[in-house]
Design a protein around this motif. Structure first.
Motif, short mmCIF file in Angstrom:
data_model
loop_
_atom_site.label_atom_id
_atom_site.label_comp_id
_atom_site.label_asym_id
_atom_site.label_seq_id
_atom_site.Cartn_x
_atom_site.Cartn_y
_atom_site.Cartn_z
N UNK A 112 10.81 53.97 12.78
CA UNK A 112 10.15 52.72 12.38
C UNK A 112 10.86 52.06 11.20
N UNK A 113 11.25 50.79 11.31
CA UNK A 113 11.82 50.08 10.17
C UNK A 113 10.72 49.58 9.24
N UNK A 114 11.09 49.09 8.11
CA UNK A 114 10.12 48.53 7.16
C UNK A 114 9.61 47.19 7.69
N UNK A 115 8.43 46.81 7.25
CA UNK A 115 7.88 45.50 7.59
C UNK A 115 7.03 45.47 8.83
N UNK A 116 6.67 46.60 9.37
CA UNK A 116 5.81 46.65 10.56
C UNK A 116 4.35 46.66 10.14
N UNK A 117 3.49 46.24 11.07
CA UNK A 117 2.05 46.36 10.81
C UNK A 117 1.69 47.85 10.87
N UNK A 118 0.56 48.24 10.30
CA UNK A 118 0.17 49.65 10.37
C UNK A 118 0.06 50.17 11.80
N UNK A 119 -0.47 49.35 12.72
CA UNK A 119 -0.60 49.78 14.11
C UNK A 119 0.77 49.98 14.75
N UNK A 120 1.72 49.09 14.47
CA UNK A 120 3.07 49.23 15.01
C UNK A 120 3.72 50.51 14.48
N UNK A 121 3.57 50.74 13.19
CA UNK A 121 4.15 51.94 12.59
C UNK A 121 3.54 53.21 13.16
N UNK A 122 2.21 53.22 13.31
CA UNK A 122 1.54 54.39 13.90
C UNK A 122 2.00 54.65 15.32
N UNK A 123 2.15 53.58 16.10
CA UNK A 123 2.59 53.74 17.48
C UNK A 123 4.00 54.33 17.54
N UNK A 124 4.91 53.82 16.73
CA UNK A 124 6.27 54.36 16.72
C UNK A 124 6.28 55.81 16.25
N UNK A 125 5.42 56.15 15.32
CA UNK A 125 5.33 57.54 14.85
C UNK A 125 4.82 58.45 15.97
#
Length: 125
Positions: free
Chosen positions: A40-53
Protein backbone atom coordinates in the motif's frame (compact mmCIF):
# COMPACT_ATOMS: atom_id res chain seq x y z
CA UNK A 1 -15.89 4.57 14.67
CA UNK A 2 -15.13 8.04 15.91
CA UNK A 3 -14.74 9.08 19.52
CA UNK A 4 -17.64 11.24 20.59
CA UNK A 5 -17.85 13.69 23.45
CA UNK A 6 -18.64 11.95 26.68
CA UNK A 7 -16.71 8.79 25.77
CA UNK A 8 -19.38 7.33 23.48
CA UNK A 9 -18.39 6.15 20.05
CA UNK A 10 -20.20 7.47 17.03
CA UNK A 11 -20.68 5.06 14.13
CA UNK A 12 -19.21 6.09 10.80
CA UNK A 13 -21.43 5.01 7.92
CA UNK A 14 -19.90 2.38 5.62
CA UNK A 15 -20.19 4.61 2.54
CA UNK A 16 -17.74 7.04 4.16
CA UNK A 17 -15.00 4.43 3.50
CA UNK A 18 -14.96 5.38 -0.19
CA UNK A 19 -14.12 8.47 -2.17
CA UNK A 20 -17.02 8.09 -4.65
CA UNK A 21 -20.63 7.03 -4.62
CA UNK A 22 -20.47 4.37 -7.35
CA UNK A 23 -17.91 1.90 -8.69
CA UNK A 24 -16.14 3.03 -11.86
CA UNK A 25 -16.69 -0.37 -13.44
CA UNK A 26 -19.79 -2.54 -13.50
CA UNK A 27 -18.04 -5.85 -14.12
CA UNK A 28 -17.26 -6.58 -10.48
CA UNK A 29 -19.53 -9.28 -9.11
CA UNK A 30 -19.44 -11.03 -5.75
CA UNK A 31 -17.13 -13.79 -7.02
CA UNK A 32 -14.64 -11.52 -8.82
CA UNK A 33 -11.15 -12.55 -7.75
CA UNK A 34 -8.89 -9.74 -6.58
CA UNK A 35 -5.22 -9.66 -5.72
CA UNK A 36 -2.79 -6.96 -4.72
CA UNK A 37 -0.12 -5.75 -7.13
CA UNK A 38 2.14 -4.35 -4.42
CA UNK A 39 2.35 -2.85 -0.98
CA UNK A 40 0.00 0.00 0.00
CA UNK A 41 1.34 3.45 -0.92
CA UNK A 42 0.74 6.55 1.18
CA UNK A 43 -2.41 8.59 0.70
CA UNK A 44 -4.99 5.81 0.64
CA UNK A 45 -8.25 5.83 2.55
CA UNK A 46 -8.32 3.54 5.61
CA UNK A 47 -10.57 1.06 3.77
CA UNK A 48 -8.23 0.96 0.77
CA UNK A 49 -5.23 0.41 3.02
CA UNK A 50 -7.00 -2.34 4.98
CA UNK A 51 -8.02 -4.10 1.77
CA UNK A 52 -4.47 -4.06 0.39
CA UNK A 53 -3.18 -5.35 3.73
CA UNK A 54 -5.72 -8.21 3.69
CA UNK A 55 -4.68 -9.07 0.12
CA UNK A 56 -1.03 -9.50 1.15
CA UNK A 57 -2.08 -13.02 2.20
CA UNK A 58 -3.18 -13.89 -1.34
CA UNK A 59 -6.10 -13.53 -3.72
CA UNK A 60 -9.68 -13.29 -2.45
CA UNK A 61 -13.15 -12.96 -3.89
CA UNK A 62 -15.01 -9.70 -3.36
CA UNK A 63 -17.44 -11.41 -1.00
CA UNK A 64 -14.57 -12.79 1.11
CA UNK A 65 -12.93 -9.36 1.24
CA UNK A 66 -16.26 -7.86 2.27
CA UNK A 67 -16.57 -10.35 5.11
CA UNK A 68 -13.00 -9.83 6.31
CA UNK A 69 -13.27 -6.04 6.19
CA UNK A 70 -16.76 -6.11 7.71
CA UNK A 71 -17.99 -3.74 5.02
CA UNK A 72 -21.02 -4.13 2.76
CA UNK A 73 -20.30 -5.72 -0.62
CA UNK A 74 -21.34 -2.54 -2.45
CA UNK A 75 -18.76 -0.51 -0.52
CA UNK A 76 -16.05 -3.09 -1.24
CA UNK A 77 -16.93 -2.92 -4.96
CA UNK A 78 -16.29 0.82 -4.90
CA UNK A 79 -13.04 0.46 -2.94
CA UNK A 80 -11.82 -2.26 -5.33
CA UNK A 81 -12.73 -0.26 -8.42
CA UNK A 82 -10.78 2.72 -7.04
CA UNK A 83 -7.73 0.53 -6.45
CA UNK A 84 -8.04 -1.10 -9.89
CA UNK A 85 -8.10 2.39 -11.42
CA UNK A 86 -4.86 3.16 -9.55
CA UNK A 87 -3.26 -0.13 -10.76
CA UNK A 88 -2.91 -1.36 -7.17
CA UNK A 89 -5.26 -4.35 -7.52
CA UNK A 90 -5.88 -6.84 -10.29
CA UNK A 91 -9.51 -7.95 -10.63
CA UNK A 92 -10.36 -11.04 -12.64
CA UNK A 93 -13.76 -12.45 -13.49
CA UNK A 94 -14.54 -15.70 -11.70
CA UNK A 95 -13.66 -18.90 -13.53
CA UNK A 96 -16.91 -20.29 -14.91
CA UNK A 97 -17.87 -23.82 -14.00
CA UNK A 98 -17.25 -26.26 -16.80
CA UNK A 99 -20.39 -27.47 -18.48
CA UNK A 100 -20.86 -31.15 -17.84
CA UNK A 101 -21.95 -33.69 -20.43
CA UNK A 102 -25.65 -33.93 -21.16
CA UNK A 103 -27.66 -36.65 -19.44
CA UNK A 104 -28.38 -38.49 -22.70
CA UNK A 105 -24.65 -39.05 -23.27
CA UNK A 106 -24.20 -40.22 -19.68
CA UNK A 107 -27.14 -42.64 -20.04
CA UNK A 108 -25.69 -44.14 -23.23
CA UNK A 109 -22.25 -44.56 -21.61
CA UNK A 110 -23.81 -46.22 -18.56
CA UNK A 111 -25.87 -48.56 -20.75
CA UNK A 112 -22.73 -49.47 -22.70
CA UNK A 113 -20.81 -50.22 -19.50
CA UNK A 114 -23.65 -52.36 -18.18
CA UNK A 115 -23.78 -54.32 -21.46
CA UNK A 116 -19.99 -54.80 -21.41
CA UNK A 117 -20.22 -56.11 -17.83
CA UNK A 118 -23.00 -58.54 -18.84
CA UNK A 119 -21.00 -59.74 -21.84
CA UNK A 120 -17.95 -60.23 -19.63
CA UNK A 121 -19.98 -62.21 -17.11
CA UNK A 122 -21.57 -64.30 -19.85
CA UNK A 123 -25.08 -63.09 -19.03
CA UNK A 124 -27.72 -62.88 -21.76
CA UNK A 125 -28.52 -59.55 -23.32
Amino acid sequence: MRQHRGGRREMVPAYAATTRAEPTRNSLDALTIIRSLGSPPAGLTPAQHRLLTVLEGGALTLVDASRLLRLPLGVVRIVVSELVDQDLILARAPIPQAQGPDTDTLRRVLDGLRQAARDEAGLPR
